[in-house]
Motif scaffolding. Sequence first.
Motif, short mmCIF file in Angstrom:
data_model
loop_
_atom_site.label_atom_id
_atom_site.label_comp_id
_atom_site.label_asym_id
_atom_site.label_seq_id
_atom_site.Cartn_x
_atom_site.Cartn_y
_atom_site.Cartn_z
N LYS A 151 0.85 -1.20 0.00
CA LYS A 151 0.00 0.00 0.00
C LYS A 151 0.88 1.25 0.00
CE LYS A 151 -4.00 -0.20 1.85
NZ LYS A 151 -5.18 -0.26 2.75
N GLY A 152 0.49 2.22 -0.83
CA GLY A 152 1.28 3.43 -0.96
C GLY A 152 2.23 3.40 -2.14
N THR A 153 2.11 2.40 -3.00
CA THR A 153 2.97 2.30 -4.18
C THR A 153 2.11 2.21 -5.45
OG1 THR A 153 3.03 -0.12 -4.14
CG2 THR A 153 4.68 1.04 -2.82
N LYS A 154 2.78 2.38 -6.61
CA LYS A 154 2.08 2.24 -7.88
C LYS A 154 1.52 0.83 -8.06
CE LYS A 154 5.04 3.62 -10.96
NZ LYS A 154 5.57 4.02 -12.30
N ALA A 155 2.28 -0.15 -7.56
CA ALA A 155 1.84 -1.53 -7.70
C ALA A 155 0.50 -1.76 -7.00
CB ALA A 155 2.90 -2.48 -7.14
N ALA A 156 0.32 -1.14 -5.83
CA ALA A 156 -0.94 -1.29 -5.10
C ALA A 156 -2.10 -0.65 -5.86
CB ALA A 156 -0.81 -0.68 -3.71
N ILE A 157 -1.84 0.49 -6.49
CA ILE A 157 -2.89 1.16 -7.27
C ILE A 157 -3.31 0.27 -8.44
CG2 ILE A 157 -3.43 3.17 -8.69
CD1 ILE A 157 -1.51 4.80 -7.00
N ARG A 158 -2.33 -0.35 -9.08
CA ARG A 158 -2.66 -1.25 -10.19
C ARG A 158 -3.49 -2.43 -9.70
NH1 ARG A 158 -0.05 -0.34 -14.84
NH2 ARG A 158 1.75 1.04 -14.87
N ARG A 159 -3.15 -2.98 -8.54
CA ARG A 159 -3.83 -4.16 -8.06
C ARG A 159 -5.28 -3.90 -7.66
NH1 ARG A 159 -1.45 -9.06 -6.75
NH2 ARG A 159 0.29 -9.40 -8.17
N VAL A 160 -5.62 -2.66 -7.31
CA VAL A 160 -7.01 -2.38 -6.96
C VAL A 160 -7.86 -2.06 -8.18
CG1 VAL A 160 -6.41 -1.57 -4.65
CG2 VAL A 160 -6.59 0.08 -6.51
N VAL A 161 -7.22 -1.66 -9.28
CA VAL A 161 -7.97 -1.28 -10.48
C VAL A 161 -8.07 -2.44 -11.46
CG1 VAL A 161 -7.98 0.24 -12.50
CG2 VAL A 161 -7.40 1.16 -10.25
N GLU A 162 -6.97 -3.15 -11.67
CA GLU A 162 -6.96 -4.21 -12.69
C GLU A 162 -7.92 -5.36 -12.40
OE1 GLU A 162 -2.85 -5.18 -13.06
OE2 GLU A 162 -2.42 -3.49 -14.39
N PRO A 163 -8.13 -5.77 -11.12
CA PRO A 163 -9.12 -6.84 -10.89
C PRO A 163 -10.54 -6.47 -11.32
CG PRO A 163 -7.66 -6.66 -9.01
CD PRO A 163 -7.35 -5.49 -9.90
N LEU A 164 -10.82 -5.18 -11.47
CA LEU A 164 -12.14 -4.76 -11.93
C LEU A 164 -12.28 -4.91 -13.44
CD1 LEU A 164 -12.51 -1.49 -9.80
CD2 LEU A 164 -13.32 -3.79 -9.26
N GLY A 165 -11.22 -5.37 -14.10
CA GLY A 165 -11.28 -5.57 -15.54
C GLY A 165 -10.86 -4.37 -16.34
N PHE A 166 -10.20 -3.39 -15.69
CA PHE A 166 -9.78 -2.18 -16.38
C PHE A 166 -8.27 -2.18 -16.56
CE2 PHE A 166 -13.54 -0.23 -13.93
CZ PHE A 166 -14.42 -0.65 -14.91
N LYS A 217 -3.20 4.68 -2.72
CA LYS A 217 -2.16 5.62 -3.12
C LYS A 217 -1.35 6.09 -1.91
CE LYS A 217 -4.57 10.05 -2.65
NZ LYS A 217 -3.56 10.60 -1.73
N PRO A 218 -0.13 6.62 -2.14
CA PRO A 218 0.64 7.21 -1.03
C PRO A 218 -0.13 8.39 -0.44
CG PRO A 218 2.04 6.84 -2.97
CD PRO A 218 0.63 6.60 -3.41
N LEU A 219 -0.03 8.57 0.86
CA LEU A 219 -0.78 9.64 1.52
C LEU A 219 -0.34 11.02 1.05
CD1 LEU A 219 -0.99 8.31 5.19
CD2 LEU A 219 -2.80 8.36 3.47
N ARG A 220 0.96 11.16 0.74
CA ARG A 220 1.45 12.48 0.33
C ARG A 220 1.17 12.78 -1.14
NH1 ARG A 220 8.06 11.76 -0.09
NH2 ARG A 220 8.07 10.23 -1.78
N ALA A 221 0.82 11.76 -1.91
CA ALA A 221 0.59 11.96 -3.35
C ALA A 221 -0.81 12.49 -3.60
CB ALA A 221 0.81 10.65 -4.10
N GLU A 222 -0.92 13.41 -4.54
CA GLU A 222 -2.21 14.02 -4.88
C GLU A 222 -2.59 13.64 -6.30
OE1 GLU A 222 -4.37 18.43 -5.07
OE2 GLU A 222 -2.27 18.23 -4.45
N LEU A 223 -3.80 13.13 -6.46
CA LEU A 223 -4.31 12.76 -7.77
C LEU A 223 -4.77 14.02 -8.50
CD1 LEU A 223 -5.11 10.58 -9.84
CD2 LEU A 223 -7.31 10.40 -8.63
#
Length: 205
Positions: free
Chosen positions: A79-94, A140-146
């Motif tokens: 959690k807090g890395t790009k890999a974690a962001i990918r893992r929460v989005v890709e299982p949704l089929g995106f 996402k990392p807490l300090r990072a802003e989307l």
Amino acid sequence: MTAKQLLPPNATALEKAFVDAMTPELAVPIRDIWDPKRCPSQFLPYLAQSFSVDRWDENWREDEKRAAIEAAFFIHLHKGTKAAIRRVVEPLGFLIQVIEWFQTSPRGDPYTFSLVIGVKDKGITDTMYEQMVKLIFDAKPLRAELMGLDIQAQSNGSISVGACCYTGETVVVYPYAPGTITVTGSIYSGGSDHTIDTVSIYPHE
């Protein structure tokens, strides 16, 4: 008397859910209950709770639920890395592309990022969009802003392409015509030389 009949009138939703999950006999081994791939579908919500899945939607397809449970351990570990962001989005089929601030031209503000989400040809609903945003903010990392979220729809299809190649050769055969015949050899010539010298000697006077 069934288990539901034993519940008091003021039973909570959690107690009712526990009763709904109770069965006289499990149809699969206990070890399969803890396997996201083999767990019976009716037990997936409880397995998700055990795996601390951050977001859950009963309207997800069964394969999406299993993928979310299977990815939970990796997400909490990274959690807090790009890999974690990918893992929460890709299982949704995106599909997802993460663009960080130093990858843009000109560079953006430090610790900002944007996302490009490919929803393929199935599209995305408002509810799914809101859930996806929440999942991204959880990972996402807490300090990072989307700074931006670009949704791109894709349409897949097939196209047939044909090609033809026409080729040939023209060959002309002429009768055989021998060339000039050249004969070479050596010529030898012979000769002789016969020389006679006559010398006369007279007395000295």
